[in-house]
Design an enzyme around this catalytic site. Structure first.
Site, PDB file in Angstrom:
ATOM      1  N   THR A   1      -9.489  -4.915   1.938  1.00  0.00           N
ATOM      2  CA  THR A   1     -10.302  -5.428   3.048  1.00  0.00           C
ATOM      3  C   THR A   1     -10.993  -4.327   3.852  1.00  0.00           C
ATOM      4  O   THR A   1     -11.853  -4.626   4.682  1.00  0.00           O
ATOM      5  CB  THR A   1      -9.409  -6.228   4.030  1.00  0.00           C
ATOM      6  OG1 THR A   1      -8.379  -5.346   4.487  1.00  0.00           O
ATOM      7  CG2 THR A   1      -8.793  -7.442   3.369  1.00  0.00           C
TER       8      THR A   1
ATOM      9  N   LYS B   1       1.850   2.076  -5.079  1.00  0.00           N
ATOM     10  CA  LYS B   1       2.383   1.494  -6.326  1.00  0.00           C
ATOM     11  C   LYS B   1       1.449   1.777  -7.503  1.00  0.00           C
ATOM     12  O   LYS B   1       1.898   2.110  -8.595  1.00  0.00           O
ATOM     13  CB  LYS B   1       2.558  -0.032  -6.168  1.00  0.00           C
ATOM     14  CG  LYS B   1       3.560  -0.414  -5.093  1.00  0.00           C
ATOM     15  CD  LYS B   1       3.630  -1.915  -4.885  1.00  0.00           C
ATOM     16  CE  LYS B   1       2.399  -2.532  -4.298  1.00  0.00           C
ATOM     17  NZ  LYS B   1       2.086  -2.138  -2.915  1.00  0.00           N
TER      18      LYS B   1
ATOM     19  N   ASP C   1       0.805  -1.225   0.000  1.00  0.00           N
ATOM     20  CA  ASP C   1       0.000   0.000   0.000  1.00  0.00           C
ATOM     21  C   ASP C   1       0.840   1.278   0.000  1.00  0.00           C
ATOM     22  O   ASP C   1       0.417   2.315   0.507  1.00  0.00           O
ATOM     23  CB  ASP C   1      -0.971   0.030   1.205  1.00  0.00           C
ATOM     24  CG  ASP C   1      -1.847  -1.196   1.232  1.00  0.00           C
ATOM     25  OD1 ASP C   1      -2.191  -1.698   0.149  1.00  0.00           O
ATOM     26  OD2 ASP C   1      -2.196  -1.648   2.339  1.00  0.00           O
TER      27      ASP C   1
ATOM     28  N   GLY D   1      -4.495  -4.381  -3.750  1.00  0.00           N
ATOM     29  CA  GLY D   1      -5.486  -3.360  -4.057  1.00  0.00           C
ATOM     30  C   GLY D   1      -4.715  -2.119  -4.451  1.00  0.00           C
ATOM     31  O   GLY D   1      -4.099  -1.476  -3.608  1.00  0.00           O
ATOM     32  N   HIS D   2      -4.677  -1.843  -5.751  1.00  0.00           N
ATOM     33  CA  HIS D   2      -3.862  -0.730  -6.256  1.00  0.00           C
ATOM     34  C   HIS D   2      -4.784   0.394  -6.721  1.00  0.00           C
ATOM     35  O   HIS D   2      -5.621   0.184  -7.595  1.00  0.00           O
ATOM     36  CB  HIS D   2      -2.959  -1.208  -7.399  1.00  0.00           C
ATOM     37  CG  HIS D   2      -1.945  -2.223  -6.950  1.00  0.00           C
ATOM     38  ND1 HIS D   2      -1.035  -2.801  -7.803  1.00  0.00           N
ATOM     39  CD2 HIS D   2      -1.685  -2.742  -5.724  1.00  0.00           C
ATOM     40  CE1 HIS D   2      -0.271  -3.639  -7.109  1.00  0.00           C
ATOM     41  NE2 HIS D   2      -0.658  -3.629  -5.856  1.00  0.00           N
TER      42      HIS D   2
ATOM     43  N   GLN E   1       1.985  -6.165  -3.077  1.00  0.00           N
ATOM     44  CA  GLN E   1       2.426  -6.274  -1.683  1.00  0.00           C
ATOM     45  C   GLN E   1       3.714  -5.457  -1.476  1.00  0.00           C
ATOM     46  O   GLN E   1       3.948  -4.519  -2.210  1.00  0.00           O
ATOM     47  CB  GLN E   1       2.618  -7.748  -1.263  1.00  0.00           C
ATOM     48  CG  GLN E   1       1.302  -8.530  -1.151  1.00  0.00           C
ATOM     49  CD  GLN E   1       0.730  -8.999  -2.479  1.00  0.00           C
ATOM     50  OE1 GLN E   1       1.403  -9.629  -3.266  1.00  0.00           O
ATOM     51  NE2 GLN E   1      -0.529  -8.695  -2.735  1.00  0.00           N
TER      52      GLN E   1
HETATM   53  P1  GDP Z   1      -0.717   0.266  -3.505  1.00  0.00           P
HETATM   54  O1  GDP Z   1      -1.318  -1.004  -3.004  1.00  0.00           O
HETATM   55  O2  GDP Z   1       0.750   0.372  -3.248  1.00  0.00           O
HETATM   56  O3  GDP Z   1      -1.052   0.551  -4.940  1.00  0.00           O
HETATM   57  O4  GDP Z   1      -1.386   1.430  -2.640  1.00  0.00           O
HETATM   58  P2  GDP Z   1      -2.955   1.572  -2.277  1.00  0.00           P
HETATM   59  O5  GDP Z   1      -3.674   2.044  -3.468  1.00  0.00           O
HETATM   60  O6  GDP Z   1      -3.454   0.359  -1.598  1.00  0.00           O
HETATM   61  O7  GDP Z   1      -2.894   2.680  -1.139  1.00  0.00           O
HETATM   62  C1  GDP Z   1      -2.355   3.924  -1.380  1.00  0.00           C
HETATM   63  C2  GDP Z   1      -3.429   4.980  -1.056  1.00  0.00           C
HETATM   64  O8  GDP Z   1      -2.844   6.246  -0.926  1.00  0.00           O
HETATM   65  C3  GDP Z   1      -4.456   5.127  -2.166  1.00  0.00           C
HETATM   66  O9  GDP Z   1      -5.676   5.486  -1.599  1.00  0.00           O
HETATM   67  C4  GDP Z   1      -3.902   6.264  -3.015  1.00  0.00           C
HETATM   68  O10 GDP Z   1      -4.909   6.966  -3.728  1.00  0.00           O
HETATM   69  C5  GDP Z   1      -3.297   7.137  -1.947  1.00  0.00           C
HETATM   70  N1  GDP Z   1      -2.120   7.916  -2.340  1.00  0.00           N
HETATM   71  C6  GDP Z   1      -1.115   7.575  -3.183  1.00  0.00           C
HETATM   72  N2  GDP Z   1      -0.142   8.517  -3.169  1.00  0.00           N
HETATM   73  C7  GDP Z   1      -0.554   9.456  -2.295  1.00  0.00           C
HETATM   74  C8  GDP Z   1       0.034  10.687  -1.807  1.00  0.00           C
HETATM   75  O11 GDP Z   1       1.132  11.082  -2.169  1.00  0.00           O
HETATM   76  N3  GDP Z   1      -0.689  11.374  -0.874  1.00  0.00           N
HETATM   77  C9  GDP Z   1      -1.901  10.956  -0.426  1.00  0.00           C
HETATM   78  N4  GDP Z   1      -2.523  11.695   0.487  1.00  0.00           N
HETATM   79  N5  GDP Z   1      -2.468   9.823  -0.860  1.00  0.00           N
HETATM   80  C10 GDP Z   1      -1.800   9.092  -1.770  1.00  0.00           C
HETATM   81  P1  IMO Z   2      -0.874  -4.240  -2.158  1.00  0.00           P
HETATM   82  O1  IMO Z   2      -0.446  -4.829  -3.461  1.00  0.00           O
HETATM   83  C1  IMO Z   2      -0.871  -4.591   2.191  1.00  0.00           C
HETATM   84  C2  IMO Z   2      -0.948  -8.656   3.852  1.00  0.00           C
HETATM   85  C3  IMO Z   2      -2.193  -9.079   4.598  1.00  0.00           C
HETATM   86  C4  IMO Z   2      -1.595 -10.025   5.608  1.00  0.00           C
HETATM   87  C5  IMO Z   2      -0.504 -10.725   4.800  1.00  0.00           C
HETATM   88  C6  IMO Z   2      -0.916 -12.074   4.233  1.00  0.00           C
HETATM   89  O2  IMO Z   2      -2.165  -3.517  -2.227  1.00  0.00           O
HETATM   90  O3  IMO Z   2       0.223  -3.446  -1.542  1.00  0.00           O
HETATM   91  P2  IMO Z   2      -2.459 -12.784   2.208  1.00  0.00           P
HETATM   92  O4  IMO Z   2      -3.931 -12.553   1.964  1.00  0.00           O
HETATM   93  O5  IMO Z   2      -1.584 -12.235   1.145  1.00  0.00           O
HETATM   94  O6  IMO Z   2      -2.172 -14.212   2.520  1.00  0.00           O
HETATM   95  O7  IMO Z   2      -2.158 -11.970   3.562  1.00  0.00           O
HETATM   96  O8  IMO Z   2      -0.176  -9.847   3.741  1.00  0.00           O
HETATM   97  N1  IMO Z   2      -1.190  -8.157   2.475  1.00  0.00           N
HETATM   98  C7  IMO Z   2      -1.106  -6.866   2.120  1.00  0.00           C
HETATM   99  N2  IMO Z   2      -0.899  -5.752   2.860  1.00  0.00           N
HETATM  100  N3  IMO Z   2      -0.991  -4.488   0.855  1.00  0.00           N
HETATM  101  C8  IMO Z   2      -1.183  -5.587   0.092  1.00  0.00           C
HETATM  102  O9  IMO Z   2      -1.183  -5.537  -1.252  1.00  0.00           O
HETATM  103  C9  IMO Z   2      -1.289  -6.850   0.721  1.00  0.00           C
HETATM  104  N4  IMO Z   2      -1.494  -8.106   0.282  1.00  0.00           N
HETATM  105  C10 IMO Z   2      -1.419  -8.895   1.361  1.00  0.00           C
HETATM  106  O10 IMO Z   2      -2.813  -7.976   5.208  1.00  0.00           O
HETATM  107  O11 IMO Z   2      -0.964  -9.309   6.627  1.00  0.00           O
HETATM  108 MG    MG Z   3      -2.861  -1.660  -1.778  1.00  0.00          MG
END
Ligand code: GDP
Ligand code: IMO
Ligand code: MG
Length: 425
Positions: free
Chosen positions: A302, A19, A16, A43-44, A225
């Site tokens: 989640t 990416k 998270d 979840g991207h 991840q």
């Molecule tokens: P990923 O799994 O690495 O793709 O990241 P996620 O999408 O799960 O979580 C990143 C969250 O932060 C998302 O809600 C993005 O829209 C948000 N986000 C990304 N870059 C920034 C930033 O520079 N500032 C803020 N406030 N939010 C951001």
């Molecule tokens: P993105 O790509 C954050 C964490 C889960 C748990 C552990 C194992 O959005 O960054 P799993 O279901 O993979 O067997 O769970 O890994 N986890 C993540 N945490 N971002 C993710 O993906 C994750 N994918 C799995 O919360 O701790």
């Molecule tokens: Mg994510």
């Protein structure tokens, strides 16, 4: 802009990191964007033209002309993919077979994998906090050579034969854990129907990528991840079941390591973790609440609240080693605004010594007490800043400090979820 042929992007922390946003930003420059590991536990988030797309399986380059690939090292829930394709179509983005290719050998997540994930987690006295998407059990079957592959679900007879072979042991395993063994043969018609629809998407990902690279095209590998969730090098047992570090992209996509030009790590200006496991700089106080609230730190997959803490340099050093980053994208700098004092963890106290690199074992990492360096924060809302010079002095100093401590170039700075809220350092 990074001008090279094969770039790998991975998360430098616990997932998270942003990416999706960084891949979306870079995708315009690439011909192919490929997912190489994980499944819909990812979840991207991509924010474009006021719309927010939460992508679990479709690579984050989907809003551009790039060809998208789902590689054979991933584990794929076909129902989730269909929903995602439909969601994108509702938003005017057509994901046709010309746009998306799925490797014939991609592991399929079956209903029994999800049931077993939930049952196993419910029985664990020390929880992992999985996303309950069946990821671990799908990878068990891959390694155990009991997987059902993408190509299998497109052929009714082959699928039935494979399921006949596998279902009895799944029924036994589910029953033994107190679940309903009927799950083992559930949703078969649904899988066959989806298999029929996905048949035209099937491709040989390694072949496509190698041909593209020979042709001088640009390929971006999108990690899921984060590095400390890596199955080999992460904080066991609190990890995911795939290899999340950059080297895994080569193995999983079938591209030789000498082809790699750039490895970009996405790293937050602080740290978060969703699920269980050690997080030495975790702030269970008003600082943690600030980061969670301002950063919207709730799981994309989640909805669980993410645990938040100060920037952890020892963990960053380790992910720099694990991935060999050639550059970093620092995200969520805006979230630190409004905190009087910022802390950067530069080392840990463990058993009377100060260490600058994480101990290898999770139990030891959990005992580490962070050693902090404090620097003054800033009050301003920086989410509208578009050049580095527009940042308050203290924000610039924070960036300089991180770069100096990590010894890797910060290529991009992100100050908000939108595409425009990113600039080159
Ligand atoms: P990923 O799994 O690495 O793709 O990241 P996620 O999408 O799960 O979580 C990143 C969250 O932060 C998302 O809600 C993005 O829209 C948000 N986000 C990304 N870059 C920034 C930033 O520079 N500032 C803020 N406030 N939010 C951001
Ligand atoms: P993105 O790509 C954050 C964490 C889960 C748990 C552990 C194992 O959005 O960054 P799993 O279901 O993979 O067997 O769970 O890994 N986890 C993540 N945490 N971002 C993710 O993906 C994750 N994918 C799995 O919360 O701790
Ligand atoms: Mg994510």
């Amino acid at each position: 802009m990074i001008d090279n042929m094969f770039t790998i992007i991975t998360g430098a922390q616990f997932g998270d990191e942003g990416k999706g946003k960084i891949v979306d930003m870079m995708a315009a420059e690439y011909d192919i964007v490929a997912r190489f590991q994980g499944g819909d536990n990812a979840g991207h988030t991509v924010v474009a033209e006021g719309k927010t797309y939460k992508l679990h399986l479709v690579p984050s380059g989907v809003l551009f002309d790039a060809r998208l690939l789902i590689g054979p090292g991933t584990v794929m829930n076909p129902g989730i993919l269909m929903k995602e394709i439909a969601m994108l179509a509702d938003n005017g983005v057509e994901v046709t077979p010309a746009k998306l290719g799925i490797d014939a050998k991609t592991s399929i997540i079956m209903p029994y994998h999800i049931a077993l994930d939930a049952l196993r987690e419910s029985k664990r006295t020390v929880k992992i906090g999985t996303t309950n998407r069946g990821i671990g059990f799908a990878y068990i079957d891959k390694v155990g050579r009991d997987e059902i592959q993408m190509a299998d679900i497109t052929d009714k007879k082959r699928f039935a034969k494979r399921l006949d072979e596998l279902a009895p042991q799944k029924e036994m395993a589910i029953k033994e854990m107190g679940g309903d063994p009927k799950i083992a043969r559930s949703q078969v018609d649904e899988y066959i129907e989806i298999g029929r629809k996905l048949r035209p998407y099937i491709t040989d990902v390694s072949r496509e990528i190698n041909l593209a690279l020979k042709d001088g095209k640009k390929v971006l590998a999108e990690g899921a991840q984060g590095s400390h969730l890596d199955i080999i090098h992460g904080t066991q047992k609190f990890v995911t079941s795939s290899s999340t570090v950059a080297g895994s992209a080569c193995a999983a996509l079938g591209v030789g390591p000498k082809r790699v030009d750039n490895v970009i790590g996405v790293i937050k200006a602080y740290i978060t973790r969703v699920g269980e496991g050690p997080l030495p700089t975790e702030q269970k106080n008003e600082v943690g609440e600030h980061l969670q609230k301002m950063g919207g730190e709730f799981g994309t997959t989640t909805g669980r609240p993410r645990r938040c803490g100060w920037f952890d340099l020892p963990l960053a050093k380790k992910s720099i080693d694990l991935n060999g980053y050639t550059g970093l994208a620092l995200t969520k700098l805006d979230v630190l605004g409004g905190l009087d004092v910022l802390k950067v963890c530069t080392g840990y106290e463990l058993d009377g010594s100060t260490i600058e690199y994480p101990p290898e074992l999770s139990d030891d990492l959990a005992r580490c007490k962070p050693v902090y360096r404090e620097i003054p924060g800033w009050e301003e809302d920086i989410s509208g800043v578009e050049v580095i010079g527009g940042l308050p002095d203290n924000a610039r100093e924070y960036i300089e400090l991180l770069e100096q401590l990590m010894k890797v170039k910060l290529e991009y700075i992100s100050v908000g979820p939108g595409k425009k809220q990113t600039f080159m350092k």
